[in-house]
Design a protein around this motif. Structure first.
Motif, PDB file in Angstrom:
ATOM      1  N   ASP A  51      -3.297   7.017  -6.235  1.00 39.60           N
ATOM      2  CA  ASP A  51      -4.227   7.477  -5.197  1.00 39.60           C
ATOM      3  C   ASP A  51      -5.490   6.608  -5.193  1.00 39.60           C
ATOM      4  O   ASP A  51      -5.716   5.815  -6.094  1.00 39.60           O
ATOM      5  N   GLY A  52      -6.291   6.813  -4.155  1.00 37.55           N
ATOM      6  CA  GLY A  52      -7.610   6.165  -4.130  1.00 37.55           C
ATOM      7  C   GLY A  52      -7.606   4.784  -3.524  1.00 37.55           C
ATOM      8  O   GLY A  52      -8.646   4.119  -3.504  1.00 37.55           O
ATOM      9  N   LEU A  53      -6.455   4.332  -3.017  1.00 34.38           N
ATOM     10  CA  LEU A  53      -6.424   3.011  -2.378  1.00 34.38           C
ATOM     11  C   LEU A  53      -6.813   3.149  -0.913  1.00 34.38           C
ATOM     12  O   LEU A  53      -6.304   4.011  -0.203  1.00 34.38           O
ATOM     13  N   ARG A  54      -7.702   2.298  -0.463  1.00 34.45           N
ATOM     14  CA  ARG A  54      -8.111   2.341   0.941  1.00 34.45           C
ATOM     15  C   ARG A  54      -7.380   1.279   1.759  1.00 34.45           C
ATOM     16  O   ARG A  54      -7.013   1.487   2.888  1.00 34.45           O
ATOM     17  N   HIS A  77       0.839  -1.204   0.000  1.00 31.78           N
ATOM     18  CA  HIS A  77       0.000   0.000   0.000  1.00 31.78           C
ATOM     19  C   HIS A  77       0.876   1.257   0.000  1.00 31.78           C
ATOM     20  O   HIS A  77       0.701   2.166  -0.815  1.00 31.78           O
ATOM     21  N   HIS A  78       1.820   1.270   0.907  1.00 33.26           N
ATOM     22  CA  HIS A  78       2.714   2.417   1.049  1.00 33.26           C
ATOM     23  C   HIS A  78       3.523   2.634  -0.232  1.00 33.26           C
ATOM     24  O   HIS A  78       3.690   3.775  -0.697  1.00 33.26           O
ATOM     25  N   ALA A  79       4.007   1.553  -0.804  1.00 34.82           N
ATOM     26  CA  ALA A  79       4.828   1.668  -2.015  1.00 34.82           C
ATOM     27  C   ALA A  79       3.990   2.185  -3.185  1.00 34.82           C
ATOM     28  O   ALA A  79       4.458   2.999  -3.990  1.00 34.82           O
ATOM     29  N   LEU A  80       2.744   1.717  -3.286  1.00 30.44           N
ATOM     30  CA  LEU A  80       1.879   2.196  -4.376  1.00 30.44           C
ATOM     31  C   LEU A  80       1.598   3.691  -4.219  1.00 30.44           C
ATOM     32  O   LEU A  80       1.611   4.437  -5.204  1.00 30.44           O
ATOM     33  N   GLU A  81       1.358   4.107  -2.990  1.00 28.70           N
ATOM     34  CA  GLU A  81       1.147   5.543  -2.762  1.00 28.70           C
ATOM     35  C   GLU A  81       2.405   6.336  -3.107  1.00 28.70           C
ATOM     36  O   GLU A  81       2.326   7.411  -3.698  1.00 28.70           O
ATOM     37  N   GLY A  82       3.542   5.787  -2.767  1.00 27.46           N
ATOM     38  CA  GLY A  82       4.806   6.439  -3.103  1.00 27.46           C
ATOM     39  C   GLY A  82       5.005   6.594  -4.599  1.00 27.46           C
ATOM     40  O   GLY A  82       5.663   7.521  -5.069  1.00 27.46           O
ATOM     41  N   LEU A  83       4.417   5.675  -5.373  1.00 24.26           N
ATOM     42  CA  LEU A  83       4.509   5.753  -6.834  1.00 24.26           C
ATOM     43  C   LEU A  83       3.460   6.703  -7.419  1.00 24.26           C
ATOM     44  O   LEU A  83       3.377   6.874  -8.633  1.00 24.26           O
ATOM     45  N   LEU A 127      -7.098  -5.363  -3.399  1.00 26.05           N
ATOM     46  CA  LEU A 127      -7.124  -3.910  -3.274  1.00 26.05           C
ATOM     47  C   LEU A 127      -8.527  -3.464  -2.902  1.00 26.05           C
ATOM     48  O   LEU A 127      -9.500  -3.905  -3.517  1.00 26.05           O
ATOM     49  N   GLU A 128      -8.624  -2.609  -1.926  1.00 27.53           N
ATOM     50  CA  GLU A 128      -9.885  -1.943  -1.658  1.00 27.53           C
ATOM     51  C   GLU A 128      -9.660  -0.489  -2.042  1.00 27.53           C
ATOM     52  O   GLU A 128      -8.703   0.140  -1.557  1.00 27.53           O
ATOM     53  N   HIS A 129     -10.505   0.014  -2.919  1.00 24.48           N
ATOM     54  CA  HIS A 129     -10.199   1.332  -3.487  1.00 24.48           C
ATOM     55  C   HIS A 129     -11.468   2.095  -3.818  1.00 24.48           C
ATOM     56  O   HIS A 129     -12.560   1.551  -3.879  1.00 24.48           O
ATOM     57  N   MET A 139     -14.855  -0.310  -3.460  1.00 20.14           N
ATOM     58  CA  MET A 139     -14.729  -1.387  -4.449  1.00 20.14           C
ATOM     59  C   MET A 139     -13.547  -2.285  -4.117  1.00 20.14           C
ATOM     60  O   MET A 139     -12.544  -1.817  -3.605  1.00 20.14           O
ATOM     61  N   LYS A 140     -13.723  -3.544  -4.439  1.00 20.28           N
ATOM     62  CA  LYS A 140     -12.628  -4.484  -4.195  1.00 20.28           C
ATOM     63  C   LYS A 140     -12.161  -5.090  -5.506  1.00 20.28           C
ATOM     64  O   LYS A 140     -12.972  -5.441  -6.365  1.00 20.28           O
TER      65      LYS A 140
END
Lengths: 76, 76
Positions: free
Chosen positions: A31-34, A22-28, B44-46, B1-2
């Motif tokens: 957005d929009g990941l919960r 999660h953290h790595a995706l945000e770093g890239l 992913l939950e987004h 969404m998942k």
């Protein structure tokens, strides 16, 4: 025949691997990941005679740690 | 969404983890298995606004090593 087994952590069990992804995706910049949860996928190729009950036994005995993990069996 | 992302080794890529699982299942007395392949599952939950193209980019950039792995995106 092919069967897919999904092994996921139960709700409430901490998932440091998922958190790291999660953290790595945000770093890239995504957005929009919960939430992100990491699990395992095991693909079995087997004879037609292998039953669902046998596959459940495989999960219980080896493929999943049922104290902290759930498993799902998806037969194709 | 998942959304679920499945990451699997490409055909022809050696899979020692799958081999070990196969061997262990046989040792436990489970017959009829032809092949076992191990992969990863990422849930992913987004937000609804996250597009499939974005998720493909996540796979290309981080979640899968596309030299040796395939990925599948399953939106629920």
């Amino acid at each position: 025949m092919k069967t897919r087994i999904f092994v996921t952590l139960k709700n409430g069990v901490l998932d440091p691997q998922g958190k790291a992804i999660h953290h790595a995706l945000e770093g890239l910049g995504f957005d929009g990941l919960r939430d992100v949860r990491a699990g395992r996928l095991i693909e079995l190729e087997h004879d037609d005679g292998v039953t669902r009950a046998e596959m459940e036994a495989m999960c219980q005995k080896l493929l999943a740690n049922t104290v902290i993990e759930n498993f799902e069996i998806e037969e194709n």
